[in-house]
Design a protein around this motif. Structure first.
Motif, PDB file in Angstrom:
ATOM      1  N   GLY A  91       0.883  -1.157   0.000  1.00  0.00           N
ATOM      2  CA  GLY A  91       0.000   0.000   0.000  1.00  0.00           C
ATOM      3  C   GLY A  91       0.920   1.205   0.000  1.00  0.00           C
ATOM      4  N   VAL A  92       0.629   2.186  -0.817  1.00  0.00           N
ATOM      5  CA  VAL A  92       1.515   3.345  -0.971  1.00  0.00           C
ATOM      6  C   VAL A  92       0.990   4.481  -0.105  1.00  0.00           C
ATOM      7  N   MET A  93       1.815   4.948   0.822  1.00  0.00           N
ATOM      8  CA  MET A  93       1.442   6.075   1.673  1.00  0.00           C
ATOM      9  C   MET A  93       1.504   7.372   0.880  1.00  0.00           C
ATOM     10  N   LEU A  94       0.688   8.323   1.254  1.00  0.00           N
ATOM     11  CA  LEU A  94       0.643   9.572   0.517  1.00  0.00           C
ATOM     12  C   LEU A  94       1.834  10.479   0.770  1.00  0.00           C
ATOM     13  N   PHE A  95       2.503  10.355   1.902  1.00  0.00           N
ATOM     14  CA  PHE A  95       3.645  11.210   2.219  1.00  0.00           C
ATOM     15  C   PHE A  95       4.946  10.536   1.791  1.00  0.00           C
ATOM     16  N   LYS A  96       5.842  11.301   1.146  1.00  0.00           N
ATOM     17  CA  LYS A  96       7.148  10.741   0.789  1.00  0.00           C
ATOM     18  C   LYS A  96       8.180  11.851   0.707  1.00  0.00           C
ATOM     19  N   HIS A  97       9.406  11.469   0.865  1.00  0.00           N
ATOM     20  CA  HIS A  97      10.559  12.353   0.719  1.00  0.00           C
ATOM     21  C   HIS A  97      10.576  13.508   1.718  1.00  0.00           C
ATOM     22  N   ALA A  98      10.525  13.172   3.000  1.00  0.00           N
ATOM     23  CA  ALA A  98      10.695  14.196   4.032  1.00  0.00           C
ATOM     24  C   ALA A  98      12.098  14.789   3.896  1.00  0.00           C
ATOM     25  N   CYS A  99      12.223  16.092   4.158  1.00  0.00           N
ATOM     26  CA  CYS A  99      13.514  16.768   3.954  1.00  0.00           C
ATOM     27  C   CYS A  99      14.533  16.469   5.057  1.00  0.00           C
ATOM     28  N   ARG A 100      14.071  16.131   6.239  1.00  0.00           N
ATOM     29  CA  ARG A 100      14.900  15.827   7.413  1.00  0.00           C
ATOM     30  C   ARG A 100      15.671  17.047   7.934  1.00  0.00           C
ATOM     31  N   ASN A 101      15.333  18.251   7.443  1.00  0.00           N
ATOM     32  CA  ASN A 101      16.042  19.462   7.864  1.00  0.00           C
ATOM     33  C   ASN A 101      15.156  20.537   8.465  1.00  0.00           C
ATOM     34  N   CYS A 102      13.847  20.505   8.231  1.00  0.00           N
ATOM     35  CA  CYS A 102      12.964  21.560   8.722  1.00  0.00           C
ATOM     36  C   CYS A 102      12.631  21.330  10.199  1.00  0.00           C
ATOM     37  N   GLY A 104       9.771  20.675  11.565  1.00  0.00           N
ATOM     38  CA  GLY A 104       8.922  19.503  11.720  1.00  0.00           C
ATOM     39  C   GLY A 104       9.704  18.206  11.720  1.00  0.00           C
ATOM     40  N   CYS A 105      10.699  18.103  10.857  1.00  0.00           N
ATOM     41  CA  CYS A 105      11.538  16.896  10.788  1.00  0.00           C
ATOM     42  C   CYS A 105      12.474  16.798  11.991  1.00  0.00           C
ATOM     43  N   GLU A 106      12.991  17.934  12.438  1.00  0.00           N
ATOM     44  CA  GLU A 106      13.943  17.920  13.557  1.00  0.00           C
ATOM     45  C   GLU A 106      13.272  17.636  14.894  1.00  0.00           C
ATOM     46  N   THR A 107      11.977  17.944  15.025  1.00  0.00           N
ATOM     47  CA  THR A 107      11.309  17.760  16.317  1.00  0.00           C
ATOM     48  C   THR A 107      10.474  16.484  16.401  1.00  0.00           C
ATOM     49  N   THR A 108      10.276  15.805  15.273  1.00  0.00           N
ATOM     50  CA  THR A 108       9.516  14.556  15.273  1.00  0.00           C
ATOM     51  C   THR A 108      10.019  13.674  14.138  1.00  0.00           C
ATOM     52  N   ARG A 112       4.544  13.484   8.411  1.00  0.00           N
ATOM     53  CA  ARG A 112       3.412  14.403   8.226  1.00  0.00           C
ATOM     54  C   ARG A 112       3.733  15.836   8.637  1.00  0.00           C
ATOM     55  N   PHE A 113       4.752  16.025   9.465  1.00  0.00           N
ATOM     56  CA  PHE A 113       5.084  17.363   9.959  1.00  0.00           C
ATOM     57  C   PHE A 113       6.194  18.046   9.170  1.00  0.00           C
ATOM     58  N   CYS A 114       6.706  17.397   8.145  1.00  0.00           N
ATOM     59  CA  CYS A 114       7.731  17.998   7.291  1.00  0.00           C
ATOM     60  C   CYS A 114       7.121  19.136   6.488  1.00  0.00           C
ATOM     61  N   LYS A 115       7.775  20.278   6.487  1.00  0.00           N
ATOM     62  CA  LYS A 115       7.287  21.455   5.747  1.00  0.00           C
ATOM     63  C   LYS A 115       7.509  21.306   4.241  1.00  0.00           C
ATOM     64  N   ASN A 116       8.350  20.364   3.825  1.00  0.00           N
ATOM     65  CA  ASN A 116       8.711  20.205   2.413  1.00  0.00           C
ATOM     66  C   ASN A 116       8.321  18.845   1.840  1.00  0.00           C
ATOM     67  N   VAL A 117       7.488  18.107   2.543  1.00  0.00           N
ATOM     68  CA  VAL A 117       7.129  16.755   2.137  1.00  0.00           C
ATOM     69  C   VAL A 117       6.370  16.765   0.804  1.00  0.00           C
ATOM     70  N   VAL A 118       6.579  15.719   0.033  1.00  0.00           N
ATOM     71  CA  VAL A 118       5.847  15.501  -1.209  1.00  0.00           C
ATOM     72  C   VAL A 118       4.614  14.672  -0.857  1.00  0.00           C
ATOM     73  N   ILE A 119       3.443  15.073  -1.363  1.00  0.00           N
ATOM     74  CA  ILE A 119       2.204  14.368  -1.046  1.00  0.00           C
ATOM     75  C   ILE A 119       1.562  13.889  -2.343  1.00  0.00           C
ATOM     76  N   GLU A 120       1.518  12.569  -2.501  1.00  0.00           N
ATOM     77  CA  GLU A 120       0.959  11.980  -3.718  1.00  0.00           C
ATOM     78  C   GLU A 120      -0.503  12.370  -3.884  1.00  0.00           C
ATOM     79  N   GLY A 121      -0.851  12.766  -5.097  1.00  0.00           N
ATOM     80  CA  GLY A 121      -2.211  13.148  -5.399  1.00  0.00           C
ATOM     81  C   GLY A 121      -2.555  14.571  -4.983  1.00  0.00           C
ATOM     82  N   LEU A 122      -1.631  15.257  -4.288  1.00  0.00           N
ATOM     83  CA  LEU A 122      -1.853  16.646  -3.875  1.00  0.00           C
ATOM     84  C   LEU A 122      -0.765  17.554  -4.423  1.00  0.00           C
TER      85      LEU A 122
END
Length: 137
Positions: A91-102, A104-108, A112-122
């Motif tokens: 099953g393919v999740m809608l969120f992919k490629h978190a930046c790991r630098n913002c 949202g990424c640094e605190t969790t 879903r909290f990444c400011k630069n995440v790619v969202i399939e279909g959106l």
């Protein structure tokens, strides 16, 4: 049988109009940490309806559906090292490629909290096509 160069995909071409077109588009390319999935099923839910309404300002044309399922047909090198392989059902999740630098990424560790995440279909094409590129996390 190999992977073709193009695929059929349903594309939304205008917001709030019955403007879906079935087009031939290039097969998505994958990176080292990605999977190419041959779609077996894809739905159209409330979030997809919001894309149709223009709520997210998605780019057009857009391939809808953000939670498809299918079978892996190609695996990037890093994804292979994580145990992914051709033939697995996923099953393919809608969120992919978190930046790991913002922030949202640094605190969790939740993508879903990444400011630069790619969202399939959106923010990128979704699963109403023959193939989709999925992140392997």
């Amino acid at each position: 049988m190999g992977i073709p160069k193009t695929m059929k995909a349903l594309q939304l071409t205008e917001f709030k109009q019955d403007k879906f077109e079935l087009n031939a588009v290039p097969i998505p390319s994958i990176g080292d940490n990605d999977l190419l999935v041959k779609i077996g099923a894809a739905g159209f839910c409330h979030t997809d309806y919001q894309v149709w309404e223009g709520v997210y300002g998605s780019k057009l044309p857009q391939i809808p559906s953000h939670e498809p399922a299918g079978i892996i047909v190609s695996v990037g090198a890093q994804a292979k090292a994580k145990g992914w392989e051709n033939g697995q059902r996923v099953g393919v999740m809608l969120f992919k490629h978190a930046c790991r630098n913002c922030v949202g990424c640094e605190t969790t560790s939740d993508v879903r909290f990444c400011k630069n995440v790619v969202i399939e279909g959106l923010t990128t094409d979704g699963g109403m096509a023959e193939y989709i590129m999925a992140g392997s996390r």
